[in-house]
Design a protein around this motif. Structure first.
Motif, PDB file in Angstrom:
ATOM      1  N   GLU A   1     -28.933  25.744  40.573  1.00 21.11           N
ATOM      2  CA  GLU A   1     -29.296  25.492  41.695  1.00 21.11           C
ATOM      3  C   GLU A   1     -27.790  25.009  42.100  1.00 21.11           C
ATOM      4  O   GLU A   1     -27.381  26.351  43.164  1.00 21.11           O
ATOM      5  CB  GLU A   1     -29.166  24.543  42.391  1.00 21.11           C
ATOM      6  CG  GLU A   1     -31.135  24.283  41.585  1.00 21.11           C
ATOM      7  CD  GLU A   1     -31.892  23.069  41.854  1.00 21.11           C
ATOM      8  OE1 GLU A   1     -32.726  23.104  42.192  1.00 21.11           O
ATOM      9  OE2 GLU A   1     -31.175  22.599  40.709  1.00 21.11           O
ATOM     10  N   GLN A   2     -26.872  24.816  41.347  1.00 18.91           N
ATOM     11  CA  GLN A   2     -25.172  24.578  42.001  1.00 18.91           C
ATOM     12  C   GLN A   2     -24.004  25.216  41.772  1.00 18.91           C
ATOM     13  O   GLN A   2     -23.503  25.054  43.140  1.00 18.91           O
ATOM     14  CB  GLN A   2     -24.864  23.191  40.994  1.00 18.91           C
ATOM     15  CG  GLN A   2     -23.728  22.830  41.481  1.00 18.91           C
ATOM     16  CD  GLN A   2     -23.209  21.646  40.508  1.00 18.91           C
ATOM     17  OE1 GLN A   2     -23.576  21.022  39.549  1.00 18.91           O
ATOM     18  NE2 GLN A   2     -21.349  21.194  40.721  1.00 18.91           N
ATOM     19  N   TYR A   3     -24.816  26.358  40.781  1.00 17.82           N
ATOM     20  CA  TYR A   3     -23.665  27.763  40.852  1.00 17.82           C
ATOM     21  C   TYR A   3     -23.880  29.107  41.819  1.00 17.82           C
ATOM     22  O   TYR A   3     -23.593  30.371  41.194  1.00 17.82           O
ATOM     23  CB  TYR A   3     -23.117  27.849  39.737  1.00 17.82           C
ATOM     24  CG  TYR A   3     -22.219  26.684  39.926  1.00 17.82           C
ATOM     25  CD1 TYR A   3     -20.654  26.476  39.129  1.00 17.82           C
ATOM     26  CD2 TYR A   3     -22.291  25.204  38.849  1.00 17.82           C
ATOM     27  CE1 TYR A   3     -19.613  24.987  39.335  1.00 17.82           C
ATOM     28  CE2 TYR A   3     -21.813  24.519  38.667  1.00 17.82           C
ATOM     29  CZ  TYR A   3     -20.468  24.928  38.644  1.00 17.82           C
ATOM     30  OH  TYR A   3     -19.611  23.770  38.225  1.00 17.82           O
ATOM     31  N   GLU A   4     -25.743  28.464  41.635  1.00 14.08           N
ATOM     32  CA  GLU A   4     -26.464  30.485  42.310  1.00 14.08           C
ATOM     33  C   GLU A   4     -26.219  30.782  40.540  1.00 14.08           C
ATOM     34  O   GLU A   4     -26.533  32.118  41.835  1.00 14.08           O
ATOM     35  CB  GLU A   4     -25.965  30.794  43.658  1.00 14.08           C
ATOM     36  CG  GLU A   4     -25.741  29.137  44.776  1.00 14.08           C
ATOM     37  CD  GLU A   4     -25.683  29.666  45.794  1.00 14.08           C
ATOM     38  OE1 GLU A   4     -25.371  31.225  46.322  1.00 14.08           O
ATOM     39  OE2 GLU A   4     -25.260  28.837  46.852  1.00 14.08           O
TER      40      GLU A   4
ATOM     41  N   ARG B   1     -17.226  30.245  24.120  1.00 12.49           N
ATOM     42  CA  ARG B   1     -17.442  31.431  23.250  1.00 12.49           C
ATOM     43  C   ARG B   1     -17.861  32.440  24.144  1.00 12.49           C
ATOM     44  O   ARG B   1     -16.966  33.783  24.200  1.00 12.49           O
ATOM     45  CB  ARG B   1     -17.542  31.093  22.033  1.00 12.49           C
ATOM     46  CG  ARG B   1     -17.559  30.721  20.992  1.00 12.49           C
ATOM     47  CD  ARG B   1     -17.794  31.014  19.716  1.00 12.49           C
ATOM     48  NE  ARG B   1     -19.584  29.993  20.386  1.00 12.49           N
ATOM     49  CZ  ARG B   1     -19.853  29.513  19.146  1.00 12.49           C
ATOM     50  NH1 ARG B   1     -19.176  28.223  18.988  1.00 12.49           N
ATOM     51  NH2 ARG B   1     -21.406  29.163  19.692  1.00 12.49           N
ATOM     52  N   GLN B   2     -18.818  32.295  24.904  1.00 15.39           N
ATOM     53  CA  GLN B   2     -19.189  33.400  26.147  1.00 15.39           C
ATOM     54  C   GLN B   2     -18.619  33.174  27.514  1.00 15.39           C
ATOM     55  O   GLN B   2     -19.098  34.363  28.119  1.00 15.39           O
ATOM     56  CB  GLN B   2     -21.105  33.504  26.052  1.00 15.39           C
ATOM     57  CG  GLN B   2     -21.732  33.519  25.016  1.00 15.39           C
ATOM     58  CD  GLN B   2     -21.493  34.389  24.396  1.00 15.39           C
ATOM     59  OE1 GLN B   2     -21.429  35.766  24.423  1.00 15.39           O
ATOM     60  NE2 GLN B   2     -21.684  34.820  23.206  1.00 15.39           N
ATOM     61  N   ASN B   3     -18.247  32.698  27.582  1.00 12.84           N
ATOM     62  CA  ASN B   3     -17.165  32.777  28.641  1.00 12.84           C
ATOM     63  C   ASN B   3     -17.946  32.652  30.363  1.00 12.84           C
ATOM     64  O   ASN B   3     -18.044  33.448  31.047  1.00 12.84           O
ATOM     65  CB  ASN B   3     -16.371  33.982  29.261  1.00 12.84           C
ATOM     66  CG  ASN B   3     -14.644  33.930  30.098  1.00 12.84           C
ATOM     67  OD1 ASN B   3     -15.048  32.983  29.920  1.00 12.84           O
ATOM     68  ND2 ASN B   3     -14.836  34.848  30.950  1.00 12.84           N
ATOM     69  N   ILE B   4     -19.035  31.261  29.972  1.00 14.05           N
ATOM     70  CA  ILE B   4     -19.876  30.804  30.993  1.00 14.05           C
ATOM     71  C   ILE B   4     -19.298  29.806  31.435  1.00 14.05           C
ATOM     72  O   ILE B   4     -18.986  28.937  30.890  1.00 14.05           O
ATOM     73  CB  ILE B   4     -21.366  30.907  30.793  1.00 14.05           C
ATOM     74  CG1 ILE B   4     -21.867  32.149  30.431  1.00 14.05           C
ATOM     75  CG2 ILE B   4     -22.024  30.431  31.575  1.00 14.05           C
ATOM     76  CD1 ILE B   4     -22.493  32.817  29.486  1.00 14.05           C
ATOM     77  N   LEU B   5     -18.948  30.069  32.996  1.00 18.02           N
ATOM     78  CA  LEU B   5     -18.423  28.459  33.707  1.00 18.02           C
ATOM     79  C   LEU B   5     -17.804  27.905  32.712  1.00 18.02           C
ATOM     80  O   LEU B   5     -17.667  26.515  32.209  1.00 18.02           O
ATOM     81  CB  LEU B   5     -19.550  27.957  33.928  1.00 18.02           C
ATOM     82  CG  LEU B   5     -21.329  27.804  34.815  1.00 18.02           C
ATOM     83  CD1 LEU B   5     -21.731  27.345  35.106  1.00 18.02           C
ATOM     84  CD2 LEU B   5     -20.126  28.286  36.025  1.00 18.02           C
ATOM     85  N   ARG B   6     -16.459  28.591  32.423  1.00 16.24           N
ATOM     86  CA  ARG B   6     -16.087  28.155  31.311  1.00 16.24           C
ATOM     87  C   ARG B   6     -15.022  27.064  31.883  1.00 16.24           C
ATOM     88  O   ARG B   6     -14.306  25.783  30.898  1.00 16.24           O
ATOM     89  CB  ARG B   6     -14.626  28.874  31.219  1.00 16.24           C
ATOM     90  CG  ARG B   6     -12.924  28.786  29.756  1.00 16.24           C
ATOM     91  CD  ARG B   6     -12.723  30.425  29.530  1.00 16.24           C
ATOM     92  NE  ARG B   6     -12.703  30.174  28.950  1.00 16.24           N
ATOM     93  CZ  ARG B   6     -12.495  30.264  27.022  1.00 16.24           C
ATOM     94  NH1 ARG B   6     -13.676  30.404  27.244  1.00 16.24           N
ATOM     95  NH2 ARG B   6     -12.035  30.460  26.039  1.00 16.24           N
ATOM     96  N   GLU B   7     -14.131  26.660  33.479  1.00  9.89           N
ATOM     97  CA  GLU B   7     -13.496  25.795  33.541  1.00  9.89           C
ATOM     98  C   GLU B   7     -14.152  24.008  33.645  1.00  9.89           C
ATOM     99  O   GLU B   7     -14.609  23.184  32.970  1.00  9.89           O
ATOM    100  CB  GLU B   7     -13.778  25.378  34.911  1.00  9.89           C
ATOM    101  CG  GLU B   7     -11.850  26.471  35.499  1.00  9.89           C
ATOM    102  CD  GLU B   7     -13.308  27.906  35.493  1.00  9.89           C
ATOM    103  OE1 GLU B   7     -14.216  28.492  36.091  1.00  9.89           O
ATOM    104  OE2 GLU B   7     -12.065  28.846  35.180  1.00  9.89           O
ATOM    105  N   LEU B   8     -16.342  24.698  33.587  1.00 11.01           N
ATOM    106  CA  LEU B   8     -17.270  23.304  33.899  1.00 11.01           C
ATOM    107  C   LEU B   8     -17.151  23.096  32.204  1.00 11.01           C
ATOM    108  O   LEU B   8     -17.042  22.119  31.785  1.00 11.01           O
ATOM    109  CB  LEU B   8     -18.155  23.925  34.189  1.00 11.01           C
ATOM    110  CG  LEU B   8     -19.392  23.100  34.075  1.00 11.01           C
ATOM    111  CD1 LEU B   8     -18.750  21.818  34.891  1.00 11.01           C
ATOM    112  CD2 LEU B   8     -21.133  23.378  34.273  1.00 11.01           C
ATOM    113  N   ALA B   9     -17.242  24.139  30.933  1.00 10.83           N
ATOM    114  CA  ALA B   9     -17.092  23.906  29.777  1.00 10.83           C
ATOM    115  C   ALA B   9     -15.916  23.354  29.348  1.00 10.83           C
ATOM    116  O   ALA B   9     -16.310  22.051  28.331  1.00 10.83           O
ATOM    117  CB  ALA B   9     -17.621  25.229  29.114  1.00 10.83           C
TER     118      ALA B   9
END
Length: 79
Positions: free
Chosen positions: A6-9, A46-54
Motif C-alpha cells: 500500500e505504501q509503495y504501490e 540481495r534482491q535490490n527491493i526497497l533497498r533504502e528501507l531495508a
C-alpha cells in the motif's frame, strides 16, 4: 500502519512462476515496516527491493542485536 504494498504501490508477482523467492516477495509486500525481520532485510538487500528501507530497518535490527541474521549469525551485518 500501511503494508509495503500500500505504501509503495507495489504489485504482486503474478507471473505464475513457482519459486520460493516469488512466494516470499508476495508475502513481504503485505508486511508493515515493523513486521520486517532480519531474513526479510537480508533478502531485500540481495534482491535490490526497497533497498533504502531495508538499510534503515537493518540498522534498527543491528542496534537491537549486532549478530542478527536470517540464515546465519551476523548475516545482517555482512550483507
Amino acid at each position: 500502519m500501511k503494508s509495503l504494498r500500500e505504501q509503495y504501490e507495489l504489485p504482486y508477482d503474478v507471473s505464475g512462476f513457482q519459486s520460493g523467492l516469488v512466494d516470499w516477495y508476495n508475502h513481504l509486500i503485505n508486511k508493515t515496516y515493523d513486521e520486517l525481520d532480519a531474513n526479510d532485510v537480508c533478502k531485500m538487500m540481495r534482491q535490490n527491493i526497497l533497498r533504502e528501507l531495508a538499510i534503515e530497518k537493518g540498522f534498527e535490527l543491528l542496534f537491537g542485536n549486532p549478530f542478527d541474521g536470517g540464515i546465519m549469525e551476523g548475516e545482517l551485518l555482512h550483507t
